[in-house]
Structure formats: structure tokens, C-alpha cells
Design a protein around this motif. Structure first.
Motif, PDB file in Angstrom:
ATOM      1  N   PRO A  17       0.823  -1.216   0.000  1.00 33.31           N
ATOM      2  CA  PRO A  17       0.000   0.000   0.000  1.00 33.31           C
ATOM      3  C   PRO A  17       0.855   1.263   0.000  1.00 33.31           C
ATOM      4  O   PRO A  17       1.797   1.385   0.784  1.00 33.31           O
ATOM      5  N   GLU A  18       0.524   2.178  -0.887  1.00 40.24           N
ATOM      6  CA  GLU A  18       1.311   3.395  -1.032  1.00 40.24           C
ATOM      7  C   GLU A  18       1.281   4.262   0.220  1.00 40.24           C
ATOM      8  O   GLU A  18       0.295   4.302   0.948  1.00 40.24           O
ATOM      9  N   ASN A  19       2.403   4.931   0.462  1.00 39.26           N
ATOM     10  CA  ASN A  19       2.504   5.879   1.577  1.00 39.26           C
ATOM     11  C   ASN A  19       2.169   5.260   2.934  1.00 39.26           C
ATOM     12  O   ASN A  19       1.533   5.887   3.784  1.00 39.26           O
ATOM     13  N   THR A  20       2.599   4.006   3.119  1.00 35.94           N
ATOM     14  CA  THR A  20       2.423   3.344   4.418  1.00 35.94           C
ATOM     15  C   THR A  20       3.781   2.865   4.924  1.00 35.94           C
ATOM     16  O   THR A  20       4.738   2.740   4.148  1.00 35.94           O
ATOM     17  N   LEU A  55     -10.193  10.297   0.919  1.00 28.88           N
ATOM     18  CA  LEU A  55      -9.817   8.992   1.456  1.00 28.88           C
ATOM     19  C   LEU A  55     -10.226   7.833   0.554  1.00 28.88           C
ATOM     20  O   LEU A  55      -9.701   6.723   0.681  1.00 28.88           O
ATOM     21  N   ASN A  56     -11.131   8.075  -0.364  1.00 31.60           N
ATOM     22  CA  ASN A  56     -11.834   7.026  -1.091  1.00 31.60           C
ATOM     23  C   ASN A  56     -10.943   5.983  -1.767  1.00 31.60           C
ATOM     24  O   ASN A  56     -11.206   4.779  -1.675  1.00 31.60           O
ATOM     25  N   ARG A  57      -9.917   6.397  -2.487  1.00 34.85           N
ATOM     26  CA  ARG A  57      -9.163   5.479  -3.346  1.00 34.85           C
ATOM     27  C   ARG A  57      -8.330   4.475  -2.563  1.00 34.85           C
ATOM     28  O   ARG A  57      -8.238   3.306  -2.968  1.00 34.85           O
ATOM     29  N   THR A  58      -7.720   4.887  -1.467  1.00 37.01           N
ATOM     30  CA  THR A  58      -6.742   4.021  -0.799  1.00 37.01           C
ATOM     31  C   THR A  58      -7.067   3.695   0.654  1.00 37.01           C
ATOM     32  O   THR A  58      -6.182   3.254   1.396  1.00 37.01           O
TER      33      THR A  58
END
Length: 238
Positions: A17-20, A55-58
Motif C-alpha cells: 500500500p502506497e505511503n504506508t 480517502l476514497n481510493r486508498t
């Protein structure tokens, strides 16, 4: 060289997951020596790693990021959208991310994402957390599409900066000079050998985003690009 030939985009966005924090850890485990993440603000001015305005996409939630607060982060799942393997992965605060990435011993490119928040508050939060965590400045580059935010940052810091452009504008030299940029970062879809040579001739490094094809990667390197941002660890083999 300012960064590296291959830089993990939002961690390693095709594989975690991106940006995690999970994405940052996986990027380091895969062998990336540099990674890129996005920083923006919640509605209560908490700096977090996140790309979008909503927030929807990720995540498992909907709505504006500006309507969220630090107290609500525990209820947000930013991992399940990609794979059940990452269920429950949170949106990390910038402080948490800098502490974790510092321990991973990799270089970090932070992209300032204004997303409608106060540029001044975002830049102030970024400077504060860099100082609070003691993140090594020689392993840090700050970039942004938002020139005024990048200028605010550059005016208050000696950390390396990079100008981000989808395509090279006529004003690129003036903007790069005013933020003391070390590199020009360009969208790979609209770049050309001529534009790369123009930037390199002046003395700036060039990095291109987002490159997931080995063929395109090799072409860009042949044109003189110093490095690329990628979502996949497959380019590390090149």
C-alpha cells in the motif's frame, strides 16, 4: 549523485500500500536505497503520509482528508484496498514515518502535497518533524509541484530540493534557481531527449516519474536521465 538510479514510488506502490510504513519497509527489503513519499495535512494540522485529497481510493473510508483528524486514524484501514495481506495498515503520521525510515537507513524524497491545506502550516510541520526526528539531511530531498510551497521550504532550510514538473515549463530555470534546486523531476510521458539534455547542460540532475517498463527505463537512461521513480521492484535488476 543526489538520489539513486531507481527510487521506490510511494514506497513500492505496486507491491505494498502506497505511503504506508509497510510499503516503506518492503521497499527497503526489496533493495531500494531511496524511496519517495507524499506528505500533507489532516484537518487538525497533523502531518501524514497521503497522496489524495480524499480517502476514497486508498482506504476503507470516504470523504475529504481535511475532515479527518489524528484521533480518527485508528479507524482508517489504508491497506486492504490493495491486498488482505495488508489489512489494518494505518495512515502513518509524518513523525512515525520519519522515525521508521531513518531506521531503515534509506534515502527519502518527500513530496509536499498541498491538497488545499495551508502551505505555511504544512511547510512548518515538515520542518518541525525533520528537526524533531533528527532525520539525516544528507539522505533527504524535498520536492513539490507547488512552487510557492517549495519556495517557502527552501527559504527556511538547506535541505536539497527538487522541482517537480509534468512537462518542462519555460520558467523552469528561474524557478529552480530560486529554490536552490539540485534536480529537475519530470513526467516520463512528456519528456524528450532534447529537454533532458537542456536541463543537464545547465548542471541539474534529472529524474523521471513514474517508470514501470524496463524498456522505457533503459531508453531514459540512454537519454541521460539520472534516475527514475517506479512502483515495482523489477527495475532493481537492471
Amino acid at each position: 549523485m543526489l538520489m539513486d538510479k531507481v527510487i521506490g514510488h510511494r514506497g513500492v506502490a505496486a507491491e505494498a500500500p502506497e505511503n504506508t510504513l509497510a510499503g516503506c519497509r518492503m521497499a527497503a527489503e526489496k533493495g531500494f536505497r531511496w524511496i519517495e513519499v507524499d506528505v500533507t495535512l489532516l484537518g487538525d494540522q497533523t502531518a501524514v503520509l497521503f497522496h489524495d485529497r480524499r480517502l476514497n481510493r486508498t482506504t476503507n473510508k470516504k470523504g475529504s482528508l481535511r475532515a479527518a483528524s489524528k484521533a480518527l486514524l485508528a479507524d482508517i484501514d489504508a491497506g486492504s484496498w490493495l491486498s488482505s495481506q495488508f489489512a489494518g495498515e494505518p495512515i502513518p503520521t509524518l513523525h512515525e514515518a520519519l522515525v521508521a525510515i531513518k531506521q531503515l537507513n534509506v534515502g527519502l524524497n518527500i513530496e509536499i502535497k498541498v491538497n488545499g491545506c495551508s502551505k505555511r502550516q504544512l511547510v512548518t510541520a515538515l520542518l518541525k518533524e525533520i528537526e524533531n526526528t533528527g532525520f539525516p539531511k544528507d539522505r533527504l530531498v524535498v520536492s513539490s509541484f507547488n512552487y510557492s510551497a517549495l519556495k517557502m521550504f527552501a527559504d527556511e532550510s538547506d535541505i536539497a530540493t527538487a522541482c517537480l514538473f509534468e512537462r518542462l515549463p519555460l520558467s523552469w530555470k528561474r524557478k529552480a534557481r530560486k529554490v536552490n534546486a539540485r534536480s529537475i523531476n519530470l513526467g516520463q510521458a512528456k519528456v524528450s531527449r532534447r529537454k533532458i539534455e537542456k536541463v543537464k547542460t545547465v548542471g541539474y540532475e534529472v529524474y523521471c516519474y513514474t517508470v514501470n517498463s524496463k524498456e522505457r527505463f533503459e531508453q531514459l537512461l540512454a537519454w541521460g536521465v539520472d534516475g527514475v521513480y517506479t512502483d515495482t521492484s523489477s527495475l532493481l535488476d537492471q
